[in-house]
Design a protein around this motif. Structure first.
Motif, PDB file in Angstrom:
ATOM      1  N   ILE A  95       0.789  -1.057   0.084  1.00  0.00           N
ATOM      2  CA  ILE A  95       0.025  -0.197   0.005  1.00  0.00           C
ATOM      3  C   ILE A  95       0.968   1.207  -0.083  1.00  0.00           C
ATOM      4  CG2 ILE A  95      -1.769   1.456   1.125  1.00  0.00           C
ATOM      5  CD1 ILE A  95      -2.856  -1.302   2.299  1.00  0.00           C
ATOM      6  N   GLU A  96       0.676   2.073  -1.004  1.00  0.00           N
ATOM      7  CA  GLU A  96       1.736   3.054  -1.098  1.00  0.00           C
ATOM      8  C   GLU A  96       0.635   4.456  -1.537  1.00  0.00           C
ATOM      9  OE1 GLU A  96       4.488   2.396  -4.426  1.00  0.00           O
ATOM     10  OE2 GLU A  96       4.463   4.519  -4.844  1.00  0.00           O
ATOM     11  N   ALA A  97       1.165   5.367  -0.762  1.00  0.00           N
ATOM     12  CA  ALA A  97       0.647   6.870  -1.174  1.00  0.00           C
ATOM     13  C   ALA A  97       0.955   7.397  -2.325  1.00  0.00           C
ATOM     14  CB  ALA A  97       0.962   7.830   0.109  1.00  0.00           C
ATOM     15  N   ILE A  98      -0.247   8.034  -3.031  1.00  0.00           N
ATOM     16  CA  ILE A  98       0.077   8.522  -4.252  1.00  0.00           C
ATOM     17  C   ILE A  98      -0.047   9.957  -4.038  1.00  0.00           C
ATOM     18  CG2 ILE A  98      -1.359   9.082  -6.475  1.00  0.00           C
ATOM     19  CD1 ILE A  98      -2.567   6.206  -6.575  1.00  0.00           C
ATOM     20  N   GLU A  99      -0.861  10.498  -3.018  1.00  0.00           N
ATOM     21  CA  GLU A  99      -0.558  12.037  -2.650  1.00  0.00           C
ATOM     22  C   GLU A  99      -0.012  12.018  -1.145  1.00  0.00           C
ATOM     23  OE1 GLU A  99      -4.463  13.303  -2.580  1.00  0.00           O
ATOM     24  OE2 GLU A  99      -4.693  13.276  -4.924  1.00  0.00           O
ATOM     25  N   ASP A 100       0.352  13.186  -0.643  1.00  0.00           N
ATOM     26  CA  ASP A 100       0.683  13.083   0.781  1.00  0.00           C
ATOM     27  C   ASP A 100      -0.834  12.926   1.583  1.00  0.00           C
ATOM     28  OD1 ASP A 100       3.161  14.141   0.375  1.00  0.00           O
ATOM     29  OD2 ASP A 100       2.518  16.068   0.608  1.00  0.00           O
ATOM     30  N   SER A 101      -0.611  12.076   2.677  1.00  0.00           N
ATOM     31  CA  SER A 101      -2.104  11.523   2.913  1.00  0.00           C
ATOM     32  C   SER A 101      -2.294  11.443   4.507  1.00  0.00           C
ATOM     33  CB  SER A 101      -2.246   9.953   2.631  1.00  0.00           C
ATOM     34  OG  SER A 101      -2.544   9.898   1.102  1.00  0.00           O
ATOM     35  N   THR A 102      -3.252  11.573   4.958  1.00  0.00           N
ATOM     36  CA  THR A 102      -3.402  11.548   6.574  1.00  0.00           C
ATOM     37  C   THR A 102      -4.286  10.408   6.578  1.00  0.00           C
ATOM     38  OG1 THR A 102      -3.375  13.862   6.623  1.00  0.00           O
ATOM     39  CG2 THR A 102      -4.058  12.651   8.573  1.00  0.00           C
ATOM     40  N   LEU A 103      -4.055   9.350   7.648  1.00  0.00           N
ATOM     41  CA  LEU A 103      -4.765   8.214   7.881  1.00  0.00           C
ATOM     42  C   LEU A 103      -5.131   8.187   9.388  1.00  0.00           C
ATOM     43  CD1 LEU A 103      -2.604   5.905   5.994  1.00  0.00           C
ATOM     44  CD2 LEU A 103      -4.427   6.867   5.148  1.00  0.00           C
ATOM     45  N   LEU A 104      -6.241   7.439   9.803  1.00  0.00           N
ATOM     46  CA  LEU A 104      -6.491   7.133  11.225  1.00  0.00           C
ATOM     47  C   LEU A 104      -6.393   5.666  11.353  1.00  0.00           C
ATOM     48  CD1 LEU A 104      -9.639   9.255  11.880  1.00  0.00           C
ATOM     49  CD2 LEU A 104      -7.396   9.739  12.614  1.00  0.00           C
ATOM     50  N   ALA A 105      -5.546   5.086  12.311  1.00  0.00           N
ATOM     51  CA  ALA A 105      -5.315   3.685  12.462  1.00  0.00           C
ATOM     52  C   ALA A 105      -6.127   3.310  13.498  1.00  0.00           C
ATOM     53  CB  ALA A 105      -3.888   3.607  12.479  1.00  0.00           C
ATOM     54  N   ILE A 106      -6.619   1.971  13.643  1.00  0.00           N
ATOM     55  CA  ILE A 106      -7.107   1.288  14.562  1.00  0.00           C
ATOM     56  C   ILE A 106      -6.464   0.002  14.878  1.00  0.00           C
ATOM     57  CG2 ILE A 106      -8.944   0.345  13.497  1.00  0.00           C
ATOM     58  CD1 ILE A 106     -10.486   0.741  16.294  1.00  0.00           C
ATOM     59  N   ASN A 107      -5.953  -0.526  15.813  1.00  0.00           N
ATOM     60  CA  ASN A 107      -5.129  -1.784  16.298  1.00  0.00           C
ATOM     61  C   ASN A 107      -6.221  -2.876  16.419  1.00  0.00           C
ATOM     62  OD1 ASN A 107      -5.259  -2.540  18.701  1.00  0.00           O
ATOM     63  ND2 ASN A 107      -3.151  -1.349  19.142  1.00  0.00           N
ATOM     64  N   TYR A 108      -5.697  -4.149  15.821  1.00  0.00           N
ATOM     65  CA  TYR A 108      -6.570  -5.349  16.143  1.00  0.00           C
ATOM     66  C   TYR A 108      -7.184  -5.408  17.298  1.00  0.00           C
ATOM     67  CZ  TYR A 108      -8.096  -9.923  15.660  1.00  0.00           C
ATOM     68  OH  TYR A 108      -8.992 -11.177  15.841  1.00  0.00           O
ATOM     69  N   ASP A 109      -6.370  -5.414  18.615  1.00  0.00           N
ATOM     70  CA  ASP A 109      -6.717  -5.640  19.984  1.00  0.00           C
ATOM     71  C   ASP A 109      -8.026  -4.710  20.303  1.00  0.00           C
ATOM     72  OD1 ASP A 109      -5.244  -7.720  20.169  1.00  0.00           O
ATOM     73  OD2 ASP A 109      -3.485  -6.711  21.177  1.00  0.00           O
ATOM     74  N   ASN A 110      -7.585  -3.354  19.934  1.00  0.00           N
ATOM     75  CA  ASN A 110      -8.849  -2.230  20.427  1.00  0.00           C
ATOM     76  C   ASN A 110      -9.971  -2.680  19.749  1.00  0.00           C
ATOM     77  OD1 ASN A 110      -7.431  -0.615  21.970  1.00  0.00           O
ATOM     78  ND2 ASN A 110      -6.368   0.546  20.769  1.00  0.00           N
ATOM     79  N   LEU A 111      -9.941  -3.244  18.487  1.00  0.00           N
ATOM     80  CA  LEU A 111     -11.020  -3.181  17.510  1.00  0.00           C
ATOM     81  C   LEU A 111     -11.704  -4.120  18.249  1.00  0.00           C
ATOM     82  CD1 LEU A 111     -12.497  -2.396  15.068  1.00  0.00           C
ATOM     83  CD2 LEU A 111     -11.271  -4.148  13.748  1.00  0.00           C
ATOM     84  N   GLN A 112     -11.077  -5.366  18.796  1.00  0.00           N
ATOM     85  CA  GLN A 112     -11.958  -6.503  19.643  1.00  0.00           C
ATOM     86  C   GLN A 112     -12.512  -6.009  20.726  1.00  0.00           C
ATOM     87  OE1 GLN A 112     -12.044  -9.066  17.512  1.00  0.00           O
ATOM     88  NE2 GLN A 112     -10.541  -7.843  16.396  1.00  0.00           N
ATOM     89  N   ILE A 113     -11.910  -5.000  21.551  1.00  0.00           N
ATOM     90  CA  ILE A 113     -12.491  -4.430  22.878  1.00  0.00           C
ATOM     91  C   ILE A 113     -13.833  -3.552  22.395  1.00  0.00           C
ATOM     92  CG2 ILE A 113     -11.996  -2.709  24.525  1.00  0.00           C
ATOM     93  CD1 ILE A 113      -9.050  -3.570  24.403  1.00  0.00           C
ATOM     94  N   LEU A 114     -13.691  -3.050  21.161  1.00  0.00           N
ATOM     95  CA  LEU A 114     -14.598  -1.900  20.801  1.00  0.00           C
ATOM     96  C   LEU A 114     -15.828  -2.829  20.356  1.00  0.00           C
ATOM     97  CD1 LEU A 114     -15.414   0.925  19.673  1.00  0.00           C
ATOM     98  CD2 LEU A 114     -14.864   0.025  17.310  1.00  0.00           C
ATOM     99  N   PHE A 115     -15.711  -4.071  19.647  1.00  0.00           N
ATOM    100  CA  PHE A 115     -16.934  -4.964  19.537  1.00  0.00           C
ATOM    101  C   PHE A 115     -17.629  -5.383  20.595  1.00  0.00           C
ATOM    102  CE2 PHE A 115     -14.400  -6.031  15.173  1.00  0.00           C
ATOM    103  CZ  PHE A 115     -15.311  -4.934  14.623  1.00  0.00           C
ATOM    104  N   LYS A 116     -16.572  -5.539  21.678  1.00  0.00           N
ATOM    105  CA  LYS A 116     -17.434  -6.228  22.848  1.00  0.00           C
ATOM    106  C   LYS A 116     -18.003  -4.903  23.903  1.00  0.00           C
ATOM    107  CE  LYS A 116     -15.565  -9.850  25.271  1.00  0.00           C
ATOM    108  NZ  LYS A 116     -14.344 -10.653  25.743  1.00  0.00           N
TER     109      LYS A 116
END
Lengths: 191, 191
Positions: A95-116
């Motif tokens: 995965i490569e940026a074509i333009e200067d980019s800003t992203l929000l990242a969520i990690n796997y463990d947090n996502l599992q906590i979120l679902f719970k």
């Protein structure tokens, strides 16, 4: 910066302020300069990403080392290497940026906590993944049934704002045609 | 007959007897004889299907009228035309029984009620669709990167029990090679 993703979530589900607060507390902002890689093969992928600004391409290299773009991502899109993320296998995707980019990242463990803690996000992600599955299958179907001109028009519909942001040869690669062929089709459509 | 699908659901989520009861009350059993069509293009699709017995193929016809098999479905698989089902557009897919098959159908309105009354099914379907998305992307990747022999071995892994249930030319079609080429690969692997 959170406003963009909050609006995106609200388009899909109704949720409480507490649910939203929990979700946004889990997000980390990442800046990625043009041409930099977000992911490359063989990585242990711990995050999924939401684009708040910019444009990226996801691609594989085939057996001959040729690049095959499978997805572009712009504002309001989630991206990542799902197989690596969910199944804990090494990534295969660039995965490569074509333009200067800003992203929000969520990690796997947090996502599992979120679902719970906030199960409404099960629905949000179910709706997102269902949409992604359908788009992917439509692309497979389109490659079987439609000619290049039709597939280019479909591309413009799927990525309405992207046409002027991505080099011609990237779009040609995504469609599996030569840049010359794509230029010809674009000229024909303008006439 | 419900036992098969109940066990499938329990593999993915923990849920109450009431949730299960609501779910199974929404299922309708359908018998489909070998060679009969479950779906064809232009249909308004109201159901998704779970296979409790049998084997089916999903395919598109390309611009030249050639069949392109995109999926086989056996016991414990969900199938349908997701685009038509979720987006209320006419179906584009053919689904045909390869063996006498028994399916459980759930209709769209019931599924929405289920999500409302038993949100644990948001999780069940999220997990299923995520798996389906990943499989589909792996297949795209595989077609770019792997040779036919590797793709055939992958096929056997994805569909462990199917190899002896589906005619050779169907598997060849799914892999996008001639039946003769597939036969040759099978012979080589046996030696």
């Amino acid at each position: 910066m959170d406003e963009i993703i909050v609006n995106h979530v609200k388009e899909y589900v109704n949720l409480s302020d507490d649910d939203l607060k929990l979700f946004t507390s889990m997000l980390t902002e990442i800046k990625l300069a043009k041409r930099k890689l977000l992911l490359q093969p063989g990585t242990h992928v711990k995050h999924e990403y939401f684009v708040t600004k910019g444009c990226l391409k996801s691609y594989y290299l085939d057996a001959k080392g040729n690049r095959n773009i499978v997805q572009f991502s712009i504002e309001n899109w989630w991206l990542g290497d799902f197989d690596a993320f969910y199944n804990n296998v090494p990534s295969k995707l660039y995965i490569e940026a074509i333009e200067d980019s800003t992203l929000l990242a969520i990690n796997y463990d947090n996502l599992q906590i979120l679902f719970k803690k906030a199960p409404v996000f099960e629905r949000y992600y179910r709706l997102l993944v269902t949409g992604a599955f359908i788009s992917q299958r439509k692309r497979i179907l389109s490659s079987l049934v439609n000619n290049t001109r039709e597939r280019y028009l479909e591309f413009c519909e799927t990525y309405p704002s992207i046409e002027n942001r991505v080099p011609n040869y990237h779009i040609a690669n995504y469609l599996g045609v030569s840049p010359e062929r794509l230029s010809r089709i674009r000229r024909e459509l303008k006439n």
